[in-house]
Design an enzyme around this catalytic site. Sequence first.
Site, short mmCIF file in Angstrom:
data_model
loop_
_atom_site.label_atom_id
_atom_site.label_comp_id
_atom_site.label_asym_id
_atom_site.label_seq_id
_atom_site.Cartn_x
_atom_site.Cartn_y
_atom_site.Cartn_z
N SER A 122 0.84 -1.19 0.00
CA SER A 122 0.00 0.00 0.00
C SER A 122 0.88 1.26 0.00
O SER A 122 1.70 1.43 -0.90
CB SER A 122 -0.96 -0.05 1.20
OG SER A 122 -1.97 0.92 1.09
N ASP A 180 -9.89 -4.79 -4.63
CA ASP A 180 -9.35 -3.73 -3.77
C ASP A 180 -10.05 -2.42 -4.09
O ASP A 180 -9.61 -1.65 -4.94
CB ASP A 180 -7.84 -3.60 -3.97
CG ASP A 180 -7.20 -2.63 -2.99
OD1 ASP A 180 -7.92 -2.10 -2.13
OD2 ASP A 180 -5.98 -2.42 -3.08
N HIS A 212 -7.82 -5.52 -0.26
CA HIS A 212 -6.61 -4.76 0.11
C HIS A 212 -5.88 -5.54 1.20
O HIS A 212 -5.97 -5.22 2.39
CB HIS A 212 -7.01 -3.36 0.59
CG HIS A 212 -5.87 -2.39 0.59
ND1 HIS A 212 -5.29 -1.90 -0.56
CD2 HIS A 212 -5.19 -1.80 1.61
CE1 HIS A 212 -4.32 -1.06 -0.26
NE2 HIS A 212 -4.24 -0.99 1.06
#
Length: 233
Positions: A122, A180, A212
């Site tokens: 991320s 996601d 995610h």
Amino acid sequence: MAAVQRLRKCVVSPTGKHSASIIFLHGSGDTGQGLRAWVRDVLVPDLAFTHIRVIYPTAPARPYTPMRGALSTVWFDRHKISRDCPEHLDSIDAMCSTLRAIIQDEINAGVPKHRMIIGGFSMGGALALHLACRYHPDIAGVFALSSFLNKDSVAFQAVEERARAGNSLPELFQCHGTKDNLVLHPWGEDTAELLRKAGMDTTFHSFPGLYHQLSQPELELLRSWILTKLPPD
């Protein structure tokens, strides 16, 4: 001169002679220890190697604009979570400078930069791309999991300038789950494509049904890629 900030880090040592290193950056609000525990829970028998040290640093707590200025362990600030807004370059560049100390520690331990990989999950993957494309293009590779760059990122320009000059660039390994959010997977895919067009050797893997998060198939693929870039001596 202000003292260099030293980050907390969680380290997985190699079982044999240390000849290569990975710096793995966590996502926003997490810690190095938290990411290390997540990896260990997801991947059996773990992301560990006979010759590679895996380092999980922790970002310092800082005010984070998308959380209305609340403190969070984030690598940099964002004006908002959007591909279309300008990057918060002051905080990105400051953290790239801070992470230089961890890279230098590995060099001091006898590991040259061409035997290092930097990556992250991320927000950690986004910062890894800035580190690799703009500051440390002589590393062996960079990986970005569930990550994206803003569409006008200075990283794209840095890659294009290096490619035009005939200078080397690290290889990018990127993964993203198709579930996601509604937009994050396309943002990640666009990031890989823009870096490829700028001149970077990129590989993008989509994982159907993945949100995610990390997954075992994704980390197994990552481990195999790492070993192609950082084989035992």
